[in-house]
Design an enzyme around this catalytic site. Structure first.
Site, mmCIF file in Angstrom:
data_model
loop_
_atom_site.group_PDB
_atom_site.id
_atom_site.type_symbol
_atom_site.label_atom_id
_atom_site.label_comp_id
_atom_site.label_asym_id
_atom_site.label_seq_id
_atom_site.Cartn_x
_atom_site.Cartn_y
_atom_site.Cartn_z
ATOM 1 N N LYS A 86 0.854 -1.207 0.000
ATOM 2 C CA LYS A 86 0.000 0.000 0.000
ATOM 3 C C LYS A 86 0.880 1.244 0.000
ATOM 4 C CE LYS A 86 -4.042 1.952 2.409
ATOM 5 N NZ LYS A 86 -5.029 1.758 3.500
ATOM 6 N N SER A 161 -9.885 1.865 2.423
ATOM 7 C CA SER A 161 -8.983 2.593 1.574
ATOM 8 C C SER A 161 -7.944 1.718 0.872
ATOM 9 C CB SER A 161 -8.243 3.656 2.400
ATOM 10 O OG SER A 161 -7.465 3.056 3.419
ATOM 11 N N SER A 185 -10.192 -0.492 6.664
ATOM 12 C CA SER A 185 -9.603 -0.378 5.325
ATOM 13 C C SER A 185 -8.886 -1.615 4.801
ATOM 14 C CB SER A 185 -8.639 0.807 5.275
ATOM 15 O OG SER A 185 -9.370 1.987 5.092
HETATM 16 N N1 GLN Z 1 -13.446 3.931 5.562
HETATM 17 C C1 GLN Z 1 -12.946 4.414 6.810
HETATM 18 C C2 GLN Z 1 -12.697 5.890 6.727
HETATM 19 O O1 GLN Z 1 -13.033 6.438 5.761
HETATM 20 C C3 GLN Z 1 -11.749 3.634 7.223
HETATM 21 C C4 GLN Z 1 -10.477 4.095 6.642
HETATM 22 C C5 GLN Z 1 -9.311 3.273 7.061
HETATM 23 O O2 GLN Z 1 -9.460 2.233 7.715
HETATM 24 N N2 GLN Z 1 -8.126 3.764 6.748
HETATM 25 O O3 GLN Z 1 -12.213 6.495 7.615
#
Ligand code: GLN
Length: 541
Positions: A86, A161, A185
């Site tokens: 990532k 994400s 995410s």
């Molecule tokens: N979808 C969640 C957010 O928008 C989680 C993001 C993440 O785990 N980095 O904050």
């Protein structure tokens, strides 16, 4: 032999047995990834899983690792196996940008703790995986480098994400990937793309070299084709790191133990594995408004399979679910507003041209460098931390976080594992929620609690919805119960084959001839209306 058909562990075994070489495996994935990346942005068939492919570096590393393997060095079960990283995890190769304009051109001067460990174990980094900007989002639509598509349905989001990490593995552009999980995410994209993904217990994997989002919530973890791969990857990346003061003192779990069923360690006998294991199913989660019927059905069917394997299941009420997303958002945004203050145009990456003075440098760089979602979070975070609102929002959120932790601790004193859907719906169409932040945030309703409590949680594929899109179930356990979660998922995966299904992609990518599934999700009832608590927070944006 189709090299890209194997799991990470199978690939490692083939390399060890000299049936294939690390450079051969690396080349196969690089060629597939490059073929996809060569498509034009806007081409509806471009997955766009990578922000950068590190061809030369990967081939050089594969050759170096191969020499060590040939010399008889025992590196790890994933030695020589390539992977996708990532883009918020530092690598000295290439760039580390968190898919943000503000880090455009940034080269990390050091490797992250997990990068170091993977390299020591003989991993080969194929490239950096696309993501929502600074990991803020659930669809990989906020990347500065363009959206990533879901290999199972090119008109759908891959989740986020860590959407690039998930799409890369699902499309056969990497055998496994690392992601980061602040509020879901890793698990949500794993669920949307038919993969197994694990958020480890807070502190068990070093955050050194992970670009911080919400430091008290962030954890790095694996996305892979099955639970065994996740276990192998976790055993490489976990453990104490002096440079992350929140990392725990030693490896708290034994992943080399015979956790996969029959006690022989052979990994084949799942049948006896779940006897006596108590699994709690929070009935109230399944009747939330916005919950897709397909998801409910698939996860409850999975519970039936787990029962067939010997587990005891029981329905119960798990309170505080309405508080999860609002509490998460306040804490995550507060921490993000502080963490992201370092991007000021002076130290890293992008600096706005033609600024009049130092304040103008900050103002213009941050105005031009951050995208809309990141700005929204910084503003919300600064608001909840500001004097006059601190007690009403931030302090209260910390107190509610404690209550959520108590709730889960109580449930996990009674049950070994809590089984929930990973997400209320399967993957939805691109563009479906990006203009409705509240709907997007409420998609995290089942995943955020484990970040607030620090407990480990895993998503594993448990079938497909009406539109042909994958559905995931979530297993949550007590601190350091990774072996239990992975072992349970592995047992499930020995008697089911959802995790073995592959999307059919166009020429040059997957095995299938054509006909990417264009199913628009599972006709989900949408994300709106899940819990009233979130509405105020949306209003505060
Ligand atoms: N979808 C969640 C957010 O928008 C989680 C993001 C993440 O785990 N980095 O904050």
């Amino acid at each position: 032999m189709d090299i890209r058909a194997f799991t990470a562990l199978e690939t490692g075994k083939l390399i060890k047995e000299k049936k294939i070489s690390s450079p051969e495996a690396t080349r196969a994935y690089l060629d597939a990834a490059k073929a996809d990346q060569a498509k034009a942005i806007g081409d509806g068939a471009k997955i766009n899983a990578y922000t950068e492919i590190l061809e030369e570096e990967a081939m050089a590393r594969a050759q170096a690792v191969q020499r060590r393997i040939d010399a008889g060095e025992a590196l790890s079960p994933i030695a020589g196996v390539p992977m996708a990283m990532k883009d918020n995890i530092c690598t000295t190769e290439g760039h580390t940008t968190a898919a943000s304009k503000i880090l455009g051109g940034f080269r990390a001067p050091y490797d992250a703790g997990v990068t170091e460990r993977l390299k020591d174990a003989g991993a080969v980094i194929l490239g950096k995986a696309n993501m929502d900007e600074f990991a803020m989002g659930g669809s990989t639509e906020t990347s500065y480098l363009g959206i990533t598509r879901n290999p199972w349905g090119l008109s759908c989001v891959p989740g986020g994400s860590s959407g690039g990490s998930a799409a890369a593995v699902a499309a056969g552009l990497a055998p496994y990937a690392l992601g980061s999980d602040t509020g879901g995410s890793i698990r949500q994209p794993a669920s949307f793309c038919g993969l197994t993904g694990l958020k480890p217990t807070y502190g068990s994997v070093s955050r050194y070299g992970l670009l911080a989002f919400g430091s008290s919530l962030d954890q790095i973890g694996p996305l892979a084709r099955d639970a065994r791969d996740c276990a192998a990857i976790l055993s490489v990346i976990s453990g104490r790191d002096e440079r992350d003061s929140t990392s725990v003192s030693e490896k708290p779990f034994r992943l080399d133990e015979p956790l996969f069923g029959d006690g022989s360690g052979s990994g084949d006998g799942a049948g006896a594995g779940l006897r006596g294991r108590r699994i709690g199913i929070p009935a109230n989660y399944f009747s939330m408004p916005g919950m897709s019927g397909d998801v409910r059905g698939r996860v409850l069917a999975a519970a039936e399979v787990l029962r067939g394997l010997g587990a005891e299941t029981e329905e119960f009420e798990l309170p505080m679910i309405d508080a999860a997303v609002p509490t998460y958002l306040i804490i995550a945004c507060a921490e993000a507003s502080s963490n992201l203050s370092r991007y000021d145009g002076v130290k890293y990456g992008y600096r706005a041209p033609a600024a009049a003075d130092i304040h103008d440098v900050y103002y213009r760089t941050r105005s031009e460098g951050f995208g809309t979602e990141v700005k929204r979070r910084i503003i919300l975070g600064s608001f909840v931390l500001s004097s006059g609102y601190f007690d009403a929002y931030y302090k209260k959120a910390l107190q509610v976080r404690g209550l959520i932790k108590d709730t889960f601790d109580k449930a996990l004193a009674k049950y070994d594992i809590i089984l929930t859907p990973t997400c209320p719906t399967a993957a939805y169409p691109i563009g479906g929620r990006i203009d409705d932040p509240l709907a997007m945030y409420l998609g995290d309703i089942f995943t955020t609690s484990a970040n607030l409590t620090g407990q480990p949680a895993l998503s594993a594929p448990c079938g497909f919805g009406g539109g042909g899109m994958p559905v995931g179930m979530q297993l949550i356990g007590g601190a350091y119960s990774e072996a239990l979660l992975l072992g349970t998922a592995a047992a499930y995966q020995t008697v089911t084959d959802h995790h073995k299904q592959r999307p059919s992609l166009g020429a040059g990518l997957g095995a299938g001839a054509d006909g990417a599934n264009n199913g628009a999700g599972d006709g989900a009832d949408g994300g709106a209306g899940l819990g009233a608590g979130g509405a105020e927070k949306g209003g505060a944006n």
